[in-house]
Design an enzyme around this catalytic site. Structure first.
Site, PDB file in Angstrom:
ATOM      1  N   PHE A 250       0.806  -1.232   0.000  1.00 44.30           N
ATOM      2  CA  PHE A 250       0.000   0.000   0.000  1.00 44.30           C
ATOM      3  C   PHE A 250       0.837   1.280   0.000  1.00 44.30           C
ATOM      4  O   PHE A 250       0.337   2.348   0.320  1.00 44.30           O
ATOM      5  CB  PHE A 250      -0.968   0.021   1.184  1.00 44.30           C
ATOM      6  CG  PHE A 250      -1.849  -1.195   1.304  1.00 44.30           C
ATOM      7  CD1 PHE A 250      -2.307  -1.842   0.177  1.00 44.30           C
ATOM      8  CD2 PHE A 250      -2.211  -1.688   2.547  1.00 44.30           C
ATOM      9  CE1 PHE A 250      -3.119  -2.965   0.278  1.00 44.30           C
ATOM     10  CE2 PHE A 250      -3.022  -2.809   2.658  1.00 44.30           C
ATOM     11  CZ  PHE A 250      -3.480  -3.454   1.527  1.00 44.30           C
ATOM     12  N   ASN A 643      -4.090 -10.482 -17.213  1.00 46.19           N
ATOM     13  CA  ASN A 643      -4.790 -11.592 -16.559  1.00 46.19           C
ATOM     14  C   ASN A 643      -6.085 -11.053 -15.975  1.00 46.19           C
ATOM     15  O   ASN A 643      -6.090 -10.386 -14.943  1.00 46.19           O
ATOM     16  CB  ASN A 643      -3.903 -12.194 -15.460  1.00 46.19           C
ATOM     17  CG  ASN A 643      -4.559 -13.385 -14.776  1.00 46.19           C
ATOM     18  OD1 ASN A 643      -5.757 -13.381 -14.518  1.00 46.19           O
ATOM     19  ND2 ASN A 643      -3.764 -14.405 -14.482  1.00 46.19           N
ATOM     20  N   PRO A 644      -7.206 -11.299 -16.671  1.00 44.05           N
ATOM     21  CA  PRO A 644      -8.468 -10.685 -16.244  1.00 44.05           C
ATOM     22  C   PRO A 644      -8.877 -11.072 -14.822  1.00 44.05           C
ATOM     23  O   PRO A 644      -9.468 -10.272 -14.114  1.00 44.05           O
ATOM     24  CB  PRO A 644      -9.481 -11.181 -17.271  1.00 44.05           C
ATOM     25  CG  PRO A 644      -8.796 -12.162 -18.137  1.00 44.05           C
ATOM     26  CD  PRO A 644      -7.322 -12.055 -17.922  1.00 44.05           C
ATOM     27  N   GLN A 650      -7.678  -6.905  -8.493  1.00 45.74           N
ATOM     28  CA  GLN A 650      -7.059  -5.632  -8.132  1.00 45.74           C
ATOM     29  C   GLN A 650      -8.100  -4.520  -8.085  1.00 45.74           C
ATOM     30  O   GLN A 650      -8.087  -3.668  -7.198  1.00 45.74           O
ATOM     31  CB  GLN A 650      -5.988  -5.254  -9.162  1.00 45.74           C
ATOM     32  CG  GLN A 650      -4.694  -6.005  -9.015  1.00 45.74           C
ATOM     33  CD  GLN A 650      -3.962  -5.553  -7.765  1.00 45.74           C
ATOM     34  OE1 GLN A 650      -4.175  -6.114  -6.690  1.00 45.74           O
ATOM     35  NE2 GLN A 650      -3.141  -4.555  -7.874  1.00 45.74           N
ATOM     36  N   GLU A 717      -4.468   0.982  -8.371  1.00 43.73           N
ATOM     37  CA  GLU A 717      -4.977   2.045  -7.509  1.00 43.73           C
ATOM     38  C   GLU A 717      -6.225   2.735  -8.028  1.00 43.73           C
ATOM     39  O   GLU A 717      -6.922   3.415  -7.272  1.00 43.73           O
ATOM     40  CB  GLU A 717      -3.864   3.080  -7.264  1.00 43.73           C
ATOM     41  CG  GLU A 717      -2.775   2.524  -6.364  1.00 43.73           C
ATOM     42  CD  GLU A 717      -1.461   3.279  -6.462  1.00 43.73           C
ATOM     43  OE1 GLU A 717      -1.172   4.082  -5.577  1.00 43.73           O
ATOM     44  OE2 GLU A 717      -0.704   3.048  -7.431  1.00 43.73           O
TER      45      GLU A 717
HETATM   46 MO1  MOS Z   1       1.789   2.839  -3.878  1.00 47.26          MO
HETATM   47  S1  MOS Z   1       1.018   4.254  -2.698  1.00 47.26           S
HETATM   48  O1  MOS Z   1       1.973   3.346  -5.373  1.00 47.26           O
HETATM   49  O2  MOS Z   1       2.628   1.656  -3.216  1.00 47.26           O
END
Ligand code: MOS
Length: 751
Positions: A250, A643-644, A650, A717
Site C-alpha cells: 500500500f 490476466n483478467p 485488483q 490504484e
Molecule cells: Mo503505492 S502508494 O503506489 O505503493
C-alpha cells in the site's frame, strides 16, 4: 530456494498466448498451504528477538529509561538507546534520495510524535524482549502536542507528492468564474489513514562479517538494498534482500523507515541474527500514513452544465520535521475539460509521524472531493450526474493539451451505467425506498489514475531442455506479479507458461523497479518481455546462420517463435525446436537481457492514464442514519489486460479501499497527548466481508499502443478513485444530506 516458484501445470486451455488468460495465482498453492515464506517466517540459527519501545508522548524528550531493570530481566540480551547506539554511516535526519524521508533510529532523545521508537530491547525470546521494553518505564520532558489543522503550524511546501509542483494554473480562473452561470463553492475533509497491510512491517537481519542478509517485505527491492547499504556503509552488493511475498504494501513498504534500520543495527551490534516484527499499534507512527486533508473547491458552470472554471485548494497535514504533502488538488488536473484550472497546496505541520504515499496518494483524496463537487454542480444545473460527466470529461489532457489514448473514459461511463441500470434515476434525493422502508440512493464517480512506467531490468535464460528461466527483482504484494509477469515473460519467449520458471523477490536479480504507482506490470513486464525477445533473437541468429538448420537463410526477421519452436515465416513447415538449436550449437543455455521504461517520445506526446467510472447503490436507515453499500459496479479501461482474473481482483481491492475511505477508515489522535486513540484493527475500521456488497468490475477494451509496446497500464490504484465519490453521492441521493467529511458518519446524516 524460497524465491523460486515451482510451476505446476496450469489447468487452463490456452491458444498460443499466455497473456489475456485468467490463470489462477501460480503462488496460490504455496499461500493456502502455508508454504509461502513471509519475512517473519524466517528463523536463522541463533536468532534473537527485538522489540521497539515507542514513545507515549508526541513532543518533547525522553528524560529517563530504566535500562537496568530491562537488562535484569531473564532472557534480555541488550538494550539499545541513544546512549549506546552505534553510529550509522548516514544521518537518519538527512534527506537521502527521492524517497528519503527522515526517520528515527535513536539518533537522540527527542520525541517528534507518539509511537516513535525510543529504545530497542533484544532478547532470546519475543516474550522477554516485550517484557524488557515494558520495564524501561520511560519518563519524559513533555511539550504540548500540536494536533489537528487548527493547532499545527502553517507551511508552504515547494513541492507535493513526489516532486510535483505545489501550484498549477491553466487558463484564466477569474475569467472562468466570471463567465459562470452557476457557482459551486464547497469543502471536504479527509482523515489520517494508516496503511495497515495485513502483514505488519517485519525484518530478519543476519550479518556475516560485512555482508548482510535481510528478509523483509519490500516494494522496491534494489532501491531498498542501496538504501540499507548506504546507512551501514557497505557496498550494495554486500546486501542480500529477500522479499518473495508481501502481505500487502500500500505504499508503506516502499519507504525506508526506522524500525528496519534498528533491527539491522541490533544484529550487527550483537553479532547474531535478529528479528523485529512491528505489533499493530506500532504501524501507527514510524512507517508512514496518508495525511489528512482539507479541500476547498470552486466550480464555475455555464447554463448547460459545462465547466468554465475549476479551482481546487488543498491543505495537507504533515509532520513537524519532514514532509510528504498529499497532492490532493492534482486530481483536478486531468479529468475535466475546464478552460480554467487552478490548484494550490499548502500544509500544516503537526506532531505526528511523517505521511507518505498510500493507495493512490492524492488521487484518492482529491477525487473524493472533486467527484462530490461535480455532483453538487449537477444538482445546481439540474442535470443528471452522469450527464454532467459526459458533458465535461476531457478528450485531451487539460493539464498538458496532450492526447489521451482513446475515448476509453466515455466507454466506461456508458458500459458502467448500462450494467448498473442507471437510466431512470430520479434527479431529486429521497425518492427511492426498498420494501423495508430503507432509503435507497444511487451515485457515481469518475475514476482516473496515471499510467506511469519506471525503470526495470530482466534476464531470460533458455535452457537446453526447452525450458527457460526468467528473472527480475519484482515484488508481489498480493497483486499477482508471480503470475502476470510470468505470463508476459512466456509470451516474450514464445514458450508455454508451464515451461517458464520465474524468479523474483530477491536483490540478487536484475532490478525489477518499484511495485508502486500501479506501474509494476507495465514496467517489469516490459523488461521481461524484451529479455525474452532478446534471447529469441540470439537463438534465431544461430539458426538462420546454420546450414544444418531448416531455418538456414531465413534471416532474423524471417522467423517467428511460439510453442518452443522457431518457424520460417514464409513456410511454417520449416521449423525447429529451441532445444535442437541449442543442442547443435553445443549450448547448455543462452541468455538475453531486457529493460523496461517509457519511450521518451511517446511520453512527451501523449497523456497516459487509466480511466474508469464507478456506480454505487446505498441503503440508509431513515431513522438511524446507518449506511450499507448494496451494489458497486465499476467499469475500467486500463489498456491490455494480462490476466483478467487478477486485474478484476485488483479493481475489487481498489473499490473496497474506496468503500473503506467513504465509510470506515480514520485514525484519531488525542488532542491532549497526541497519541493515536484507535491504533488497532478493532478501533481503526476497515471493511469486513459483511460490509462488501455484490461487486462487479467490467474490463473495458482499450488498445493503447503508446504507453508501452505491450499496451499495459495499471489497475492497482484506480479503483479507489471513483468509488469514494460514488458512495458519497449515493448517500446524498438516498438522504438529501451532503456530508462534507470522510468517513461519512451516522451523525452527519441525522439531525
Ligand atoms: Mo503505492 S502508494 O503506489 O505503493
Amino acid at each position: 530456494m524460497l524465491d523460486t516458484i515451482p510451476f505446476p501445470a496450469a489447468p487452463h486451455v490456452r491458444l498460443g498466448s499466455s497473456s489475456g488468460q485468467p490463470l489462477t495465482r501460480r503462488d496460490g498453492l504455496l499461500k493456502v498451504t502455508g508454504a509461502a515464506t513471509y519475512a517473519a517466517d524466517n528463523h536463522p540459527a541463533g536468532m534473537l528477538h527485538a522489540v521497539v519501545a515507542v514513545s507515549t508522548i508526541a513532543r518533547g524528550r525522553v528524560a529517563s529509561l530504566d535500562v537496568a531493570a530491562a537488562k535484569a530481566h531473564p532472557g534480555v540480551v541488550d538494550v539499545i538507546t541513544p546512549a549506546n547506539r552505534p553510529p550509522l554511516a548516514m544521518d537518519p535526519d538527512g534527506k537521502h534520495g527521492l524517497f528519503g524521508f527522515r526517520f528515527e533510529a535513536l539518533q537522540n532523545e527527542r520525541v517528534r510524535y507518539a509511537k516513535q521508537p525510543i529504545a530497542v530491547v533484544v532478547a532470546e525470546t519475543l516474550e522477554a524482549a516485550t517484557e524488557g521494553a515494558r520495564l524501561l518505564a520511560p519518563t519524559y520532558e513533555v511539550e504540548p502536542a500540536r494536533i489537528g489543522f487548527e493547532n499545527g503550524e502553517r507551511h508552504n511546501p515547494p513541492t507535493v507528492g513526489i516532486g510535483s509542483p505545489a501550484d498549477f494554473d491553466r487558463g484564466d480562473l477569474a475569467a472562468g468564474l466570471g463567465a459562470a452561470t452557476h457557482l459551486i463553492e464547497t469543502e471536504y475533509e479527509t482523515p489520517a489513514q494508516y496503511h495497515n497491510a495485513m502483514e505488519p512491517h517485519a525484518i530478519v537481519a543476519d550479518w556475516n562479517g560485512d555482508r548482510l542478509t535481510i528478509d523483509t517485505p519490500n516494494q522496491a527491492i534494489l532501491m531498498a538494498r542501496a538504501g540499507f547499504a548506504a546507512f551501514f556503509g557497505i557496498p550494495a552488493e554486500n546486501v542480500l534482500l529477500r522479499s518473495p511475498f508481501l502481505g500487502g504494501g500500500f505504499g508503506s513498504k516502499a519507504i525506508l523507515a526506522g524500525p528496519q534500520i534498528l533491527c539491522i543495527l541490533a544484529a550487527r551490534m550483537l553479532g547474531r541474527p535478529v528479528k523485529l516484527v512491528l505489533p499493530r499499534d506500532q504501524m501507527f507512527g514510524p512507517v508512514g500514513h496518508r495525511g489528512a486533508t482539507q479541500q476547498r473547491l470552486r466550480l464555475g458552470l455555464d447554463a448547460e452544465g459545462r465547466l468554465t472554471a475549476l479551482e481546487h485548494r488543498a491543505v495537507a497535514m504533515t509532520s513537524s520535521f519532514d514532509e510528504f504533502i498529499e497532492p490532493a488538488a492534482n486530481a483536478s488536473h486531468n479529468l475535466y475539460a475546464s478552460p480554467a484550472i487552478s490548484t494550490r497546496h499548502s500544509a500544516v505541520r503537526a506532531d505526528i509521524g511523517t505521511p507518505g504515499p498510500m493507495r493512490a496518494p492524492g488521487e484518492a483524496t482529491g477525487s473524493a472531493a472533486l467527484e462530490c463537487a461535480m455532483d453538487e454542480a449537477a444538482l445546481a444545473c439540474g442535470i443528471d450526474p452522469l450527464e454532467m460527466r459526459l458533458r465535461n470529461y476531457a478528450e485531451t489532457d487539460p493539464a498538458t493539451g496532450r492526447a489521451f489514448s482513446a475515448k476509453a473514459l466515455r466507454e466506461c461511463y456508458v458500459q458502467g451505467a448500462e450494467r448498473f441500470g442507471w437510466a431512470g434515476r430520479p434527479l431529486a434525493p429521497r425518492q427511492m425506498r426498498d420494501d423495508s422502508g430503507l432509503l435507497v440512493g444511487w451515485g457515481m464517480g469518475s475514476a482516473l489514475f496515471p499510467a506511469p512506467m519506471f525503470q526495470a531490468e530482466a534476464r531470460a535464460t533458455l535452457r537446453s531442455d526447452g525450458t527457460a528461466l526468467v528473472e527480475t527483482a519484482a515484488a508481489d504484494m498480493g497483486q499477482g506479479a508471480w503470475t502476470a509477469l510470468a505470463q508476459i515473460a512466456a509470451d516474450g519467449l514464445g514458450l508455454d507458461i508451464d515451461k517458464v520458471e520465474f524468479r523474483a523477490g530477491s536483490s540478487e536479480l536484475p532490478d525489477g523497479g518499484v511495485a508502486g504507482g500501479s506501474g509494476h506490470t507495465a514496467t517489469a513486464g516490459s523488461a521481461l518481455h524484451s529479455a525474452g525477445t532478446d534471447v529469441i533473437g540470439k537463438l534465431a541468429e544461430i539458426a538462420v546462420n546454420d546450414p544444418d538448420s531448416p531455418l538456414f537463410g531465413a534471416g532474423n526477421a524471417g522467423v517467428e517463435a511460439h510453442g518452443g519452436r522457431l518457424y520460417h515465416r514464409a513456410d511454417e513447415t520449416r521449423s525447429e525446436s529451441y532445444s535442437d538449436i541449442l543442442a547443435r550449437a553445443g549450448l547448455q543455455t543462452l541468455e538475453g537481457n531486457g529493460k523496461g521504461g517509457r519511450d521518451p517520445a511517446n511520453a512527451e506526446a501523449r497523456a497516459m492514464f487509466s480511466h474508469g467510472a464507478v456506480f454505487a447503490e446505498v441503503k440508509v436507515d431513515p431513522d438511524l442514519g446507518q449506511v450499507r453499500v448494496t451494489r458497486l459496479v465499476g467499469a475500467f479501461a486500463a489498456g491490455r489486460i494480462i490476466n483478467p482474473r487478477l486485474a478484476r481482483s485488483q479493481l475489487y481491492g481498489g473499490m473496497i479501499w474506496g468503500l473503506s475511505f467513504a465509510l470506515h477508515e480514520e485514525a484519531i489522535h488525542d488532542r491532549r497527548t497526541g497519541r493515536p486513540m484507535n491504533a488497532d484493527l478493532a478501533g481503526y475500521h476497515v471493511p469486513v466481508h459483511a460490509d462488501i456488497p455484490a461487486m462487479e468490475a467490467l474490463l473495458v477494451d482499450e488498445d493503447d499502443p503508446y504507453v508501452n509496446a505491450l499496451g499495459i497500464k495499471g489497475v492497482g490504484e484506480i479503483g479507489i478513485t471513483g468509488t469514494v465519490g460514488a458512495i458519497a453521492n449515493a448517500i446524498w441521493h438516498a438522504t438529501g444530506t451532503r456530508a462534507h467529511r470522510f468517513p461519512i458518519r451516522i451523525e452527519d446524516l441525522t439531525e
